[in-house]
Design an enzyme around this catalytic site. Sequence first.
Site, short mmCIF file in Angstrom:
data_model
loop_
_atom_site.label_atom_id
_atom_site.label_comp_id
_atom_site.label_asym_id
_atom_site.label_seq_id
_atom_site.Cartn_x
_atom_site.Cartn_y
_atom_site.Cartn_z
N ASN A 20 0.84 -1.20 0.00
CA ASN A 20 0.00 0.00 0.00
C ASN A 20 0.88 1.25 0.00
O ASN A 20 1.96 1.29 0.60
CB ASN A 20 -1.03 0.00 1.14
CG ASN A 20 -0.46 -0.26 2.51
OD1 ASN A 20 0.59 -0.88 2.66
ND2 ASN A 20 -1.15 0.19 3.53
N GLU A 34 0.29 5.22 0.62
CA GLU A 34 -0.67 6.24 1.07
C GLU A 34 -0.24 7.63 0.59
O GLU A 34 0.85 7.81 0.03
CB GLU A 34 -0.79 6.19 2.60
CG GLU A 34 -1.33 4.84 3.05
CD GLU A 34 -1.59 4.74 4.55
OE1 GLU A 34 -1.16 5.63 5.31
OE2 GLU A 34 -2.25 3.76 4.94
N CYS A 93 -4.08 0.55 -2.64
CA CYS A 93 -4.01 -0.69 -1.88
C CYS A 93 -2.96 -1.63 -2.48
O CYS A 93 -2.72 -1.62 -3.70
CB CYS A 93 -5.35 -1.43 -1.92
SG CYS A 93 -6.63 -0.69 -0.90
N GLU A 110 -3.03 -4.84 -3.04
CA GLU A 110 -3.50 -5.82 -4.03
C GLU A 110 -3.58 -5.20 -5.42
O GLU A 110 -3.20 -5.82 -6.42
CB GLU A 110 -4.90 -6.32 -3.66
CG GLU A 110 -5.00 -7.02 -2.32
CD GLU A 110 -5.40 -6.10 -1.19
OE1 GLU A 110 -4.79 -5.00 -1.08
OE2 GLU A 110 -6.29 -6.45 -0.43
N CYS A 151 -10.21 -5.36 0.84
CA CYS A 151 -11.31 -4.38 0.78
C CYS A 151 -12.18 -4.64 -0.46
O CYS A 151 -11.80 -5.35 -1.40
CB CYS A 151 -10.77 -2.95 0.79
SG CYS A 151 -10.20 -2.35 -0.81
N CYS A 166 -10.73 -3.71 -3.95
CA CYS A 166 -9.75 -4.69 -4.46
C CYS A 166 -10.45 -5.95 -4.93
O CYS A 166 -10.07 -6.55 -5.93
CB CYS A 166 -8.71 -5.01 -3.39
SG CYS A 166 -7.59 -3.61 -3.10
#
Length: 143
Positions: free
Chosen positions: A46, A48, A57, A59, A92, A95
């Site tokens: 990830n 940010e 993210c 993934e 999530c 994803c």
Amino acid sequence: MSEQQVLEKLRGHAARVAGHAYAPYSRFPVGAAVLGASGRVYTGCNVENASFSLTQCAERVALAAAIADGNEPGSIAALVLYTPGLRVHSPCGACRQVMHELMAPGGLVASCCDGESTRIWHGSEHLPEAFSPDALRRVTEAD
Ligand code: THU
């Protein structure tokens, strides 16, 4: 390679790359590794941003790397995510939607951590009744 072997291999990569996560705001590092149809492994963590909604993210970073290397959408055989600590976490919803479109039908998705437990999903189990590219076919094509 057996499913267990795939899982162990990808888990190692996902755990390693979680160490590269840029997560100063959430302090929630995530690593992901995907297996392309050719057997190559692609990783993501990830990333940010101070403008929070721009966060990427793990993934989706890993899946995008696989596509950028020439893997066909719909061909990704497996994806494993890793989060440090003893609790296993679910991927999530965003994803899951992207996995649905890029992974092979029946593909393996797994989530692991430093504890014993691992969650495993096959095919569309992680997102039943997903929104699919089919929905965007023109009405005339559908008929
Ligand atoms: N995150 C992921 O990388 N993957 C997920 O499936 C869930 C959330 C990241 C985004 C953010 O950097 C942090 O975890 C907390 O939400």
